[in-house]
Motif scaffolding. Structure first.
Motif, short mmCIF file in Angstrom:
data_model
loop_
_atom_site.label_atom_id
_atom_site.label_comp_id
_atom_site.label_asym_id
_atom_site.label_seq_id
_atom_site.Cartn_x
_atom_site.Cartn_y
_atom_site.Cartn_z
N UNK A 49 -12.16 -7.73 8.48
CA UNK A 49 -11.61 -6.38 8.32
C UNK A 49 -10.12 -6.32 8.08
N UNK A 50 -9.58 -7.31 7.37
CA UNK A 50 -8.13 -7.34 7.13
C UNK A 50 -7.66 -6.12 6.33
N UNK A 51 -8.43 -5.74 5.30
CA UNK A 51 -8.02 -4.58 4.50
C UNK A 51 -8.14 -3.29 5.32
N UNK A 52 -9.11 -3.22 6.24
CA UNK A 52 -9.23 -2.03 7.10
C UNK A 52 -7.96 -1.85 7.94
N UNK A 53 -7.44 -2.95 8.46
CA UNK A 53 -6.20 -2.87 9.25
C UNK A 53 -5.04 -2.46 8.36
N UNK A 54 -4.96 -3.03 7.17
CA UNK A 54 -3.89 -2.67 6.23
C UNK A 54 -3.95 -1.18 5.91
N UNK A 55 -5.16 -0.67 5.66
CA UNK A 55 -5.30 0.76 5.34
C UNK A 55 -4.96 1.63 6.54
N UNK A 56 -5.31 1.17 7.74
CA UNK A 56 -4.97 1.93 8.94
C UNK A 56 -3.45 2.02 9.11
N UNK A 57 -2.76 0.90 8.87
CA UNK A 57 -1.30 0.91 8.94
C UNK A 57 -0.71 1.93 7.97
N UNK A 58 -1.34 2.05 6.79
CA UNK A 58 -0.86 3.01 5.79
C UNK A 58 -1.28 4.44 6.13
N UNK A 59 -2.58 4.63 6.39
CA UNK A 59 -3.12 5.99 6.55
C UNK A 59 -2.55 6.72 7.75
N UNK A 60 -2.10 5.98 8.78
CA UNK A 60 -1.57 6.62 9.98
C UNK A 60 -0.08 6.35 10.15
N UNK A 61 0.55 5.82 9.11
CA UNK A 61 1.97 5.48 9.17
C UNK A 61 2.85 6.49 8.48
N UNK A 62 4.13 6.16 8.40
CA UNK A 62 5.12 7.08 7.85
C UNK A 62 4.99 7.24 6.34
N UNK A 63 4.31 6.29 5.68
CA UNK A 63 4.18 6.35 4.22
C UNK A 63 2.81 6.85 3.76
N UNK A 64 2.08 7.51 4.64
CA UNK A 64 0.70 7.85 4.30
C UNK A 64 0.59 8.85 3.15
N UNK A 65 1.66 9.59 2.85
CA UNK A 65 1.61 10.51 1.70
C UNK A 65 1.82 9.77 0.38
N UNK A 66 2.24 8.51 0.45
CA UNK A 66 2.43 7.70 -0.76
C UNK A 66 1.16 6.93 -1.08
N UNK A 67 1.15 6.17 -2.17
CA UNK A 67 -0.04 5.42 -2.58
C UNK A 67 -0.26 4.17 -1.75
N UNK A 68 -1.52 3.79 -1.62
CA UNK A 68 -1.90 2.50 -1.05
C UNK A 68 -2.41 1.66 -2.21
N UNK A 69 -1.70 0.58 -2.53
CA UNK A 69 -2.05 -0.25 -3.68
C UNK A 69 -2.38 -1.66 -3.19
N UNK A 70 -3.58 -2.14 -3.53
CA UNK A 70 -4.02 -3.47 -3.10
C UNK A 70 -4.13 -4.40 -4.29
N UNK A 71 -3.76 -5.66 -4.10
CA UNK A 71 -3.91 -6.68 -5.12
C UNK A 71 -4.39 -7.96 -4.45
N UNK A 101 5.25 2.62 -5.21
CA UNK A 101 6.54 3.20 -4.79
C UNK A 101 6.32 4.36 -3.82
N UNK A 102 7.00 4.30 -2.68
CA UNK A 102 6.87 5.33 -1.67
C UNK A 102 5.71 5.09 -0.73
N UNK A 103 4.91 4.04 -0.98
CA UNK A 103 3.73 3.78 -0.17
C UNK A 103 3.66 2.36 0.33
N UNK A 104 2.46 1.81 0.33
CA UNK A 104 2.20 0.48 0.88
C UNK A 104 1.61 -0.43 -0.18
#
Length: 481
Positions: free
Chosen positions: A175-197, A234-237
């Motif tokens: 669940x590594x990506x789940x943790x990464x998304x949680x850090x984004x979705x509940x963090x200060x940058x949640x209004x920005x994009x979440x981009x995974x590569x 930009x502006x996100x995670x």
């Protein structure tokens, strides 16, 4: 020296109040305990207390709702939140509403006393702005109540109020990506994009272009300007999955971005500010990769600011019933029939080794929901599906065994075979020789018996290599094909 400071305790459980009052009293604190949020609030308004310890669920009010009110009237007053709910969202809400610490019940008294001591001595910091996560409670991104998961909840909750770089490690399927998304979705940058590569899924020659973008004409086929993932995020995670598979050239460019805070596109000249939070993840042992010269040590320390290790499912078997129900509920939400597991089925799940971790469990629950007509699934159905899936299990779900793990496994078997422990002498030298022998053989084979090249490959002096060849009685064949 006794501490005359006063601790305000609010919990509707009399036993908890008694235990805390006694433990804190023995530590030298004055304790005032209550069963209601209203009484706690009155004490706070009156200016009483140097620290608050509050439960979440109380008869008259939710303890989490008190935290921001307390911080508004008395910003210096630290609040420690306790809860038997033990969910990810409880930890996130506690952190985002300004709690000093969150402790899941049951808690260790020594840990609580340590938290109290820290709370009373830690310097004041700017409080994070309240970012309520209400309405999200039922969509839990992370599931489990094991001690290992509770620690992850607390860590992730703290990190939602910062932009620190995070390195997530764990086997495939944890669940590594789940943790990464949680850090984004509940963090200060949640209004920005979440981009995974995913570094492992992109051809090596295209990774730099994918990350940083390219200018028109930068390489054959670049007919227009390409926007890279850094710009997209930009502006996100930016989530860099399987960072251990990043080629060395891209590692150097990424290090430069982390050091300077800006980058240039492939073929470009104008620097672009990197306005992203970096979250990296890998199933590899990066420290071993560093020793092998496959990963830059300076980049590792830039990325490993806050490490989070996700435990494999076999290390948190107590979470299996909760996870299985969660996955069956998700299967139902996606249109599959509603199913339940009986106790025998749950026990059979606990006996499995789960090489594919939570992802393997989710796939199993979906198969059971789709293929079995009965509403309550028993142990026989679970055993049949696990047996059926075993021969075709995806080897990619297993994390490759490291050299250290292989050596430890071999030595453990050696020790276990002895009746009275280790009967041999000079074990240290013997084990080193066992490792040296195949290593030198491989180096000599790779260089076709050229000792100068083999010594350079190994980082040894040529005379040292010759000496070891003699000591280990290694055959040297020149011109080896």
């Amino acid at each position: 020296m006794t501490d005359t400071r006063t601790i305000l305790v609010a919990d509707d459980d009399r036993a908890i109040r008694t235990v805390l009052s006694q433990a804190l009293g023995r530590a030298g604190y004055t304790v005032r305990a209550t069963s209601s949020a209203a009484t706690l609030w009155r004490w706070v308004e009156e200016g009483a207390g140097d620290l608050v310890i509050t439960d979440v669920v109380m008869p008259d009010e939710n303890g989490l709702d008190l935290v921001p009110r307390i911080k508004r009237v008395r910003p210096e007053l630290r609040v420690v939140v306790m809860s038997a709910q033990s969910t990810f969202m409880t930890a996130v809400k506690a952190a985002q509403r300004g709690a000093f610490e969150y402790l899941p019940k049951p808690f260790d008294l020594k840990e609580l006393l340590a938290v109290v001591a820290r709370a009373l001595t830690a310097p004041a910091l700017p409080q994070p702005r309240e970012e309520d996560a209400d309405g999200e409670g039922e969509r839990l991104p992370l599931v489990g109540r094991s001690p290992a998961m509770q620690e992850i909840y607390r860590t992730v909750a703290r990190l939602t109020t910062t932009d620190l770089t995070v390195m997530i490690t764990g086997e495939s399927g944890t669940g590594k990506e789940l943790v990464a998304r949680a850090l984004h979705d509940y963090g200060r940058r949640r209004t920005g994009p979440f981009v995974a590569i995913n570094m492992a899924a992109i051809p090596r020659e295209l990774i730099e272009s994918e990350l940083f973008g390219h200018e028109r004409g930068a390489f054959t086929g670049a007919l227009a300007r390409g926007v890279g993932r850094f710009e997209q995020a930009a502006g996100g995670t930016l989530f860099l999955d399987e960072i251990g598979d990043m080629p060395s050239e891209a590692q150097t460019r990424l290090l430069r971005v982390l050091q300077e805070g800006e980058f240039t596109t492939v073929g470009g000249r104008n620097p672009i500010k990197a306005n992203v939070r970096i979250v990296a993840a890998t199933h590899r042992d990066l420290r071993q990769a560093i020793r092998q010269g496959l990963f830059r040590e300076d980049l590792f320390y830039r990325l490993n600011v806050v490490p989070i290790r996700l435990p494999p499912l076999r290390e948190r078997l107590e979470d299996i019933p909760l996870l299985a129900k969660h996955f069956l509920d998700r299967a139902k939400a996606s249109g599959l029939p509603a199913k339940q597991l009986d106790q025998g089925a749950v026990e059979r799940l606990r006996q499995h080794s789960w090489p594919g971790n939570a992802r393997e469990l989710e796939n199993l629950m979906r198969r059971l929901a789709a293929l079995y007509p009965q509403e309550v699934i028993g142990a026989d159905a679970v055993a049949a599906e696990l047996t059926e899936a075993a021969p075709i299990a995806d080897p990619e779900t297993r994390s490759p065994e490291t050299l250290e793990q292989a050596v430890e496994r071999h030595l453990s078997s050696f020790v276990a075979a002895q009746k009275d422990g280790l009967p041999v002498r000079d074990l240290y030298e013997r084990v080193l020789a066992e490792v040296e022998r195949p290593l030198l053989r491989l180096a000599l084979s790779a260089t076709r018996g050229n000792q100068i090249k083999a010594a350079a490959m190994l980082g040894l002096n040529r005379n040292t290599l010759r000496k070891k060849i003699r000591e280990l009685d290694l055959p040297v064949v020149r011109g080896l094909s």
